[in-house]
Structure formats: C-alpha cells, structure tokens
Design a protein around this motif. Sequence first.
Motif, short mmCIF file in Angstrom:
data_model
loop_
_atom_site.label_atom_id
_atom_site.label_comp_id
_atom_site.label_asym_id
_atom_site.label_seq_id
_atom_site.Cartn_x
_atom_site.Cartn_y
_atom_site.Cartn_z
N ASN A 103 41.22 32.79 39.81
CA ASN A 103 40.69 32.05 40.95
C ASN A 103 40.30 32.97 42.10
O ASN A 103 40.44 32.61 43.25
CB ASN A 103 41.68 30.98 41.43
N LYS A 104 39.84 34.17 41.76
CA LYS A 104 39.39 35.12 42.77
C LYS A 104 37.89 35.29 42.64
O LYS A 104 37.33 35.21 41.55
CB LYS A 104 40.08 36.47 42.60
N MET A 105 37.25 35.54 43.77
CA MET A 105 35.82 35.77 43.81
C MET A 105 35.53 37.24 43.57
O MET A 105 36.28 38.09 44.05
CB MET A 105 35.32 35.42 45.22
N SER A 106 34.43 37.52 42.91
CA SER A 106 33.99 38.90 42.79
C SER A 106 33.43 39.34 44.14
O SER A 106 33.12 38.50 45.01
CB SER A 106 32.92 39.05 41.71
N LEU A 107 33.28 40.61 44.32
CA LEU A 107 32.71 41.15 45.55
C LEU A 107 31.29 40.61 45.75
O LEU A 107 30.91 40.23 46.85
CB LEU A 107 32.70 42.68 45.49
N GLU A 108 30.54 40.53 44.66
CA GLU A 108 29.17 40.01 44.73
C GLU A 108 29.17 38.54 45.17
O GLU A 108 28.38 38.14 46.03
CB GLU A 108 28.51 40.13 43.36
N GLU A 109 30.07 37.74 44.60
CA GLU A 109 30.15 36.32 44.97
C GLU A 109 30.56 36.15 46.43
O GLU A 109 30.01 35.31 47.14
CB GLU A 109 31.16 35.60 44.07
N ALA A 110 31.50 36.96 46.87
CA ALA A 110 31.95 36.88 48.27
C ALA A 110 30.82 37.26 49.23
O ALA A 110 30.61 36.62 50.26
CB ALA A 110 33.16 37.79 48.49
#
Length: 114
Positions: free
Chosen positions: A9-16
């Motif tokens: 349930n963590k966002m990737s750096l790109e998604e963030a």
Amino acid sequence: MANNNKKNNKMSLEEAGKKGGNTTARNHDQEFYEDIGQKGGETTAKNHDQEFYEDIGQKGGETTAKNHDQEFYEDIGQKGGKTTAKNHDQEFYEDIGQKGGEARSRQRKNNGNS
C-alpha cells in the motif's frame, strides 16, 4: 518495484510525483508557474556561466536535429518570420540588413576576399 509497492500500500516515487503535480496544477494558476519559472531562471543564471548555456544549447540543438526533419525547420522558420513581420516595421528590416551587409563585408576583408 511498483507491484511490490502496491502490495505494501505504498506509492512509487513516480506515482507520488504525479499525484503531487496534479494537486499543484489544481491549486495554482498560470501566474504561479510564471513566478516560479522566473525565480528558477534567475537562480540558474546566478549559478551558471556562459559555457553552461552554450553546452545545454548545443545538446538541445543536437537532440532537436535528431528528432525533426527539414519540414519542421521550414514550419518554425515561417512562423518566426510571420511573427517578426507582425512585430517590426520596415526600419527594423533596413537596420538588420545594414548590419548584415557590414558584417559580411568585414568577413570578406578578414578572409582576403575583397
């Protein structure tokens, strides 16, 4: 990596980054982007010399040349010419013609081709 992040349930750096960019775009207008662009340009100018700008200009020109054909350059040349014609009068063209002629004359003298 993105799949692993989804399991946790963590966002990737790109998604963030995308999420933050979209939020910023919703919350700010064109003036905000003009202001931060101006500030960034001023800071860059303070921190870099002419050689930096020559290098990035060269790289940009080479990349553009690889990605575009003659028609692209014809189109942008035509657009630039029309814009210049709208923004300048006959005196402008007389002045740049005079300067170009003088520069060419100096160039021929320096090359021994009077």
